[in-house]
Scaffold this motif. Sequence first.
Motif, mmCIF file in Angstrom:
data_model
loop_
_atom_site.group_PDB
_atom_site.id
_atom_site.type_symbol
_atom_site.label_atom_id
_atom_site.label_comp_id
_atom_site.label_asym_id
_atom_site.label_seq_id
_atom_site.Cartn_x
_atom_site.Cartn_y
_atom_site.Cartn_z
ATOM 1 N N TYR A 31 -5.272 -3.810 -0.285
ATOM 2 C CA TYR A 31 -3.605 -4.097 0.125
ATOM 3 C C TYR A 31 -3.882 -4.036 1.705
ATOM 4 C CZ TYR A 31 -2.220 -2.653 -4.432
ATOM 5 O OH TYR A 31 -2.016 -2.666 -5.824
ATOM 6 N N GLU A 32 -3.316 -4.723 2.510
ATOM 7 C CA GLU A 32 -3.107 -4.685 3.811
ATOM 8 C C GLU A 32 -2.457 -3.401 4.458
ATOM 9 O OE1 GLU A 32 -1.336 -7.250 7.178
ATOM 10 O OE2 GLU A 32 -1.670 -8.281 5.384
ATOM 11 N N ARG A 33 -3.224 -2.584 4.988
ATOM 12 C CA ARG A 33 -2.643 -1.478 5.486
ATOM 13 C C ARG A 33 -1.801 -1.320 6.779
ATOM 14 N NH1 ARG A 33 -3.247 3.922 4.098
ATOM 15 N NH2 ARG A 33 -2.696 4.381 6.172
ATOM 16 N N GLU A 34 -0.313 -1.035 6.678
ATOM 17 C CA GLU A 34 0.236 -1.086 7.816
ATOM 18 C C GLU A 34 -0.265 -0.083 8.800
ATOM 19 O OE1 GLU A 34 4.281 0.610 7.399
ATOM 20 O OE2 GLU A 34 5.020 -1.419 7.570
ATOM 21 N N SER B 72 0.207 4.342 -2.536
ATOM 22 C CA SER B 72 0.082 5.770 -2.144
ATOM 23 C C SER B 72 1.065 6.661 -2.953
ATOM 24 C CB SER B 72 0.335 5.877 -0.792
ATOM 25 O OG SER B 72 -0.416 5.332 0.240
ATOM 26 N N ASP C 180 -0.665 3.023 11.209
ATOM 27 C CA ASP C 180 0.086 4.440 11.316
ATOM 28 C C ASP C 180 1.064 4.571 12.183
ATOM 29 O OD1 ASP C 180 -1.060 5.707 8.909
ATOM 30 O OD2 ASP C 180 -2.739 6.605 10.150
ATOM 31 N N ASP D 289 0.940 -1.275 -0.126
ATOM 32 C CA ASP D 289 0.030 -0.002 0.018
ATOM 33 C C ASP D 289 0.865 1.350 0.063
ATOM 34 O OD1 ASP D 289 0.628 -0.745 2.645
ATOM 35 O OD2 ASP D 289 -0.663 1.243 3.181
ATOM 36 N N ARG E 184 4.314 3.680 10.834
ATOM 37 C CA ARG E 184 4.724 4.678 9.685
ATOM 38 C C ARG E 184 5.031 6.089 10.760
ATOM 39 N NH1 ARG E 184 0.628 4.389 4.740
ATOM 40 N NH2 ARG E 184 0.856 2.143 4.505
#
Length: 675
Positions: free
Chosen positions: A593-596, A531, A598, A527, A601
Motif C-alpha cells: 500500500y502506498e504510505r501517506e 494499521s 507522516d 494503509d 497524519r
Amino acid sequence: MLKSSLQRHARLGNLARRQLSTLVSQQIRSRPVVASCQRLAQRERQLVPLKQIALRLYSQGSAAAYANTQTDDSPASLYNTTRFEDLAKLGVDERIIRAITVDMKYDSMTEVQSLTINPALKGVDLVAQAKTGTGKTLGFLIPVFQRLIAADPSLASPQHRRDASSKDIRAIVLSPTRELAEQIGVEARKLARHTGLVVQTAVGGTRKREAMFKMQREGCDVLIATPGRLHDILSDPSTGVDAPKIQSFVLDEADRMLDVGFADAIRDIVDLFPPISQVDRQTLLFSATIPRDVVHLAKSMVKTDNFDFVQTINPDETPTHARIPQHLVAAKGYENWFPAVLEIADRAIKNSKNNPDALPFKAILFFSNTATVQFANRVIKNTPLGNRFNGVPIFDIHSKLTQDTRTRNAEAFRRAQTGILVSSDVTARGMDFPNVSHVIQIGLPPDRDQYIHRVGRTGRAGKAGEGWLILAEEEIKEARVRLPGLPIKPNNTIQSASHTLGQGTPSPEVAQFFEDISKAYERVPKDLFASVYNALLGQKFGRNLDVGDCVRLLNNWCKVGLGWEETPAITPTSARNRGLDRIPGIRLGFDNYERESDDRRGGGFGSYGGRGGGFNSNDRRGGGGGFSSNGGRGGGSDSGSRFNSRDRRGGGDPFARRVSSDYESRGRQPSRASF
Ligand code: ADP
Ligand code: MG
C-alpha cells in the motif's frame, strides 16, 4: 448558567443545615468517610495497640457508618454545605478565596473538596478517591497554595513575582498526560491570580530549552509537569531548575502514576527531592479509581504515621455517576461501528434541535489504539456528519500527533459548542472539556478503570451526559468479565448496529448511514486500515474472546464493510512472532500500500518519551505486576518517601495490610455485569 443554577439549588437545599453547622472543621470531622490515621492515632495511641486501631478504623465501624450515609447522585448532592468563604476561618488567604468566589464564581465546595481541603491544610498526607468531574483539582491546589503562602508569606503578594526563582520550586504536581498537565496549569494560574505565586508547566513533546528560559526568566513556585520532562529538568544541573525546599508533591490520577508505566519515573523523581527528614514534604495522591494493588503502593508514597485516606465513593455505589445513562449497543460486526456512530449522532443532533434543554451534540469517540483513532478520524471527516460546511467539526488527539497539534486540538474541542473528538486514551483521564454530551467507546475497553475514566469525560460538575459502548456481539461475553458492577444497560434502538450488511433491506435512513460510511472508506488511504487490522489483532484478549474471533470480525469488516477482495497481509515473520501464523483467516504475505507521509497524519512523534513506555493503552497493565518488575531498589532511610521493597511484595507490613483491607471494606466490590 447551568453550573450556577446547580450551585444555587445546592445552596438553597442546604441552607437550613448550614445555619446549624458552625466550623468547617467540625463538619468534616463528623464524616465517617475520612479515615484519619493521624487523628485516631493521637486520641487512642496510648489506649489500644495498633492492630486494634486498624480494625476499628477501617472495618465494621466506619464501613457501617459510611453505608448509612446518603448515596444520592443528583447534581445538587455533589455540592457540600461548606462554602469557600468559610475557608477564611481556617486561615486561607483572602486572595485565594477571591480567585475562587469572584473569578471562578464557585460558591459551595464539592464533597471531595470539603473532605480534603481541611486535612490537607493541616499538612497531613492524603490519598483521596472521588468520582470523575467532582473538582479534585481544586481539592489539592487550594491547600497546596495556602500552605506555600503560610510557610512564606512573601509569596502572597503579587510583588513576589519579581523575585521568583526557578531554583526554588516549592510545589510540584505531576500528571500522566501532557494535556492534563496543561489543564491543571490553567486552573492553577487562575487560582494564583491575586497572589505572587508563579505557576509553570513542563511537558514532553515541547521544546525543552524554551520552557527552561521561560522558567529562568519568570521564576517558578509551582510546577505542573509530566514525569519524563520533570525528571529531565531536575536531573540536569545546567537547566538552573531545582527544588531544594520542595514542600508539596501531588500526583493527580495517582493510580496511573503508580502503575507500571510510570512507577520507575516517579521513584527516580522522588529520589531527586531532599529527604523528608531534612525538608518536610506533604504528598497528596488523588484519583477517581484506586485499584487494590495501587492502594498498597500509594502507602509507600505517604507518611505512614500522618496521613488521611479520603474516599467519597460509597461501597454500594457505582464509581460512575448514576445520572449518566450508559448504553451498550450490540453490533453485528465491526462494519456496523461507524454507521452506528452516525445514527447516534444524527439522533442527538435532532434531539438538541427539538429540545432546548438538551445539550448540543459534543462527543468524544474513544478507541484503544492510535491506528484506529487515525482511521476513524479520516472516515468521519469524509462523511456528511464531518462535512466542513454543514456537519460538525471533527478533532483528533493521539500520541502520533505533535504536541502543538494535540494542544491546539484539545483547546479547539474545549471551546467548541458542538463537534466530535476522536481520541485515544491520552484524553481518557482528567480532561475537563465542558459540556460533553456523549462519550462513545468503540471496541472492548482495556479494563474497567479505563472505561470509568472515559465515561467521566461527560457529566462533569453535576451536568448531564450519556455514555455509549459499541461492541460486536462476540465481544459482549468478554465485556461482562471486564466491566462488572457498572450501570451499563443494553440498548437495541440503534438499527445501524443490528443490521446485517448484505442481508435484508434496511430502512432508507440506515441504508444512508451505511452508504455514507462506504463512500468515506474509499477516501481513506488503504494503509490506514491495514494499521487498524494489525493493531486490533494485537489488542488484549481474554477468556471469552480470542484472536481467532477477532480475525473473523476484522475479515468480515474488510470484505463486507470496505469491499476489499483481500484482507491486509501479515508478514510471515511478524505472524510467527505474534503467534498468528496458524490462525485461520490470516493472510501471510506482503502488501504494497502506498504510505501517506507522516506529515499528513500529523507527524511521527512518540508519546511520553520517558522510560517505561508511554500511555498507549495497548501496552498498559501487562497483568497487574505492580512493582514486581522494578528490581530491588527502595528500602531507604528516607521514611515515607521511598518505595520499600518489603512493601512491594506485600509481606508482613501491618500498615499496608490495613490500608488495603480498609479499601476492600469500603472500596468497590465489583459485582456482576449488568448486561
Ligand atoms: P476531577 O478532577 O474530580 O475530575 P475537576 O477538578 O477537573 O474534576 O473539576 C471538574 C469541573 O468542575 C471543572 O470544570 C471545575 O472547574 C469545576 N468545579 C470544581 N470545583 C467546583 C465547585 N466547587 N463548584 C462548581 N464547579 C466546580
Ligand atoms: Mg482530575
